[in-house]
Every structure is written in C-alpha cells, then in structure tokens.
Design a protein around this motif. Structure first.
Motif: not given
Length: 267
Positions: A62-75, A94-98, A107-113
């Motif tokens: 899941v791209h960081p752009h999609e971290a809010e909407n796409d999934w439930g953060y479960a590995a 990853g992280l996209d702060y641009f 984004q960080q929660k998704s990245f950690r998963a």
C-alpha cells in the motif's frame, strides 16, 4: 541483462499495448521486471500481469498516498498474498511528506505494518520516501530493533545522509531516470561517491519519470537502459558491468525470484 526493479505495468497507461511494452523491454536487454503493488483492492491486476508473463514478478503493498483509505494495517493481510510464487516483495510502502495525501501518522502506521510483514515473511520491502528523511531513518531503525528485514529505497532522490543511513542498515538504493535530468547534480554526486556498486539497482518507475532523451513521454521498462548507461558513467564502469552487477544485486535482494529466470532470459 538488465532488470527493471520497479515499474507499474498494471496502470491504465499500458492497457493498450502491454505485449509491445514487454517485447520492447526484451529487445533493449531488459530481461526481468518487477511490477509493484500500490493498492490492495487493485492487487489482483498487479498479480495478473505477473502471472501473464514469465519474466515479470510482483510485490504486494500500500503506497503511502493510499495509507488513509486502503486497508486495516494488519501485516497478515499482506502476508496472505505472499504465498503466490510470483509475489516476491512487500510494498511499496514508506513516507511521503511532499504530497501528504494521507496523514503522516497513518503513513507511519502502514509503514510499520509492512516492516512487520517483511520481517515475518523474509521478503524484502520496496520503500518510497520523499521529504521524510528523519522519520524514515528513525522508523526503520526502531523496526529493525524488533528483528531483521531488508529492502530497497526505490527511486532514490534523497540526501546523502539518507543514503548513508539506509546503506548502513543494509538496504539497497535504486536509481530511476531522474539521474539523467540536468537538475540531478546532487543525486549524481551521491550515487558516484556514496553508493557502492554492490548496493545499486536500476528502475524506471514507469509510466513515470522517463529518462532523457524520452523525458515528457510515457516511461516504459525498455528505457531502463538509459538510466543504466548514466549510472555506469557515474561509477566509471561499462554498461555491461553495471548490468551484470545490478542484476546480481536484484537476485540477491529479491531471492524468491528463481535464478533459473536469468538463465531462461539469457538463452
């Protein structure tokens, strides 16, 4: 042989001529491609491309752009897809702060998963980072404290400090067509001076970021060669040496890809 270590062949840009795209890649000496997952709901199409062509593999993520909407953060959601023989990596993440298309904490929660999934499967991560050097470094360091995993910083455009920190953690650095741009002086210096050959990959990130002389056009895997030629010049080696080394690096990192695939393409 060259490998395009990051492309998006499921995107609509390729819908009309995917067979031609793959054929032109082969004619340019690009024998293997890794097509990258960015959205879970779109992953069946990504996997479908990999299933269709013997020299294409894929990742799930899941791209960081999609971290809010796409999934439930479960590995486990990612891990369930990795049993398929063509799924050889986790990401991109990853992280996209641009752009900040998703809140940074998500984004960080998704990245950690994704880190958890990489650690548990042994598959490498494909990492996107933009304007997020400090948090990328600290998050990776904190996750590595829980157990080892590896991966690649794809389409690297960050600072030398980011490159050196990620290399010290064992990650690879992948270079896209941006390296050919006139505006890429800092990136060229970093690649020339700070990234060893044995940690380099090349990619297109197609359909985006076509290298010179194709800039402004749709990018495609065949153009990997233009990026590789530029990187070879920066490292002071022949294109043949650069191809051999980056291909070997690809198989070392993405070790689920059978090395028989290399022999098949060379035949």
């Amino acid at each position: 042989m060259l490998v395009d270590s990051h492309c998006h062949l499921d995107f609509p840009d390729f819908a009309e001529d995917l067979d031609g795209v793959v054929s032109r890649a082969g004619a340019a000496g690009v024998g293997l491609m890794l097509t990258i997952g960015t959205k879970l709901h779109a992953f069946p199409a990504v996997r479908g491309v990999a299933e269709r062509f013997p020299n294409i593999y894929c990742s799930v993520g899941v791209h960081p752009h999609e971290a809010e909407n796409d999934w439930g953060y479960a590995a486990e959601t990612l891990i369930a897809e990795t049993h398929h023989p063509k799924v050889v990596a986790i990401g991109e993440t990853g992280l996209d702060y641009f752009y900040d298309h998703s809140p940074r904490e998500l984004q960080q929660k998704s990245f950690r998963a994704h880190c958890d999934a990489s650690r548990r499967t042994g598959l490498p991560m494909v990492i996107h980072t933009r304007d997020a050097d400090d948090d990328t470094i600290s998050l990776l360091e904190s996750e590595l404290a829980h157990g080892p995993f590896t991966g690649v910083i794809h389409c690297f455009t960050g600072t030398r400090r980011l490159a050196e920190a990620c290399l010290a953690m064992g990650f690879y650095i992948s270079i896209s067509g941006i390296i050919t741009f006139k505006s890429a002086a800092d990136l060229k210096q970093t690649v020339a001076e700070a990234v060893p050959l044995e940690k380099l990959l090349v990619e297109t990130d197609s359909p985006y970021l076509a290298p010179i002389p194709h800039r402004g056009k749709r990018n495609e895997p065949a153009f990997t060669r233009k990026t590789a030629e530029c990187v070879a010049g920066l490292k002071g080696v022949s294109i043949e040496t650069l191809a051999d080394v980056t291909t070997a690096n690809f198989f070392t990192l993405f070790n689920k890809v059978p090395r028989a695939a290399l022999l098949e393409q060379a035949a």
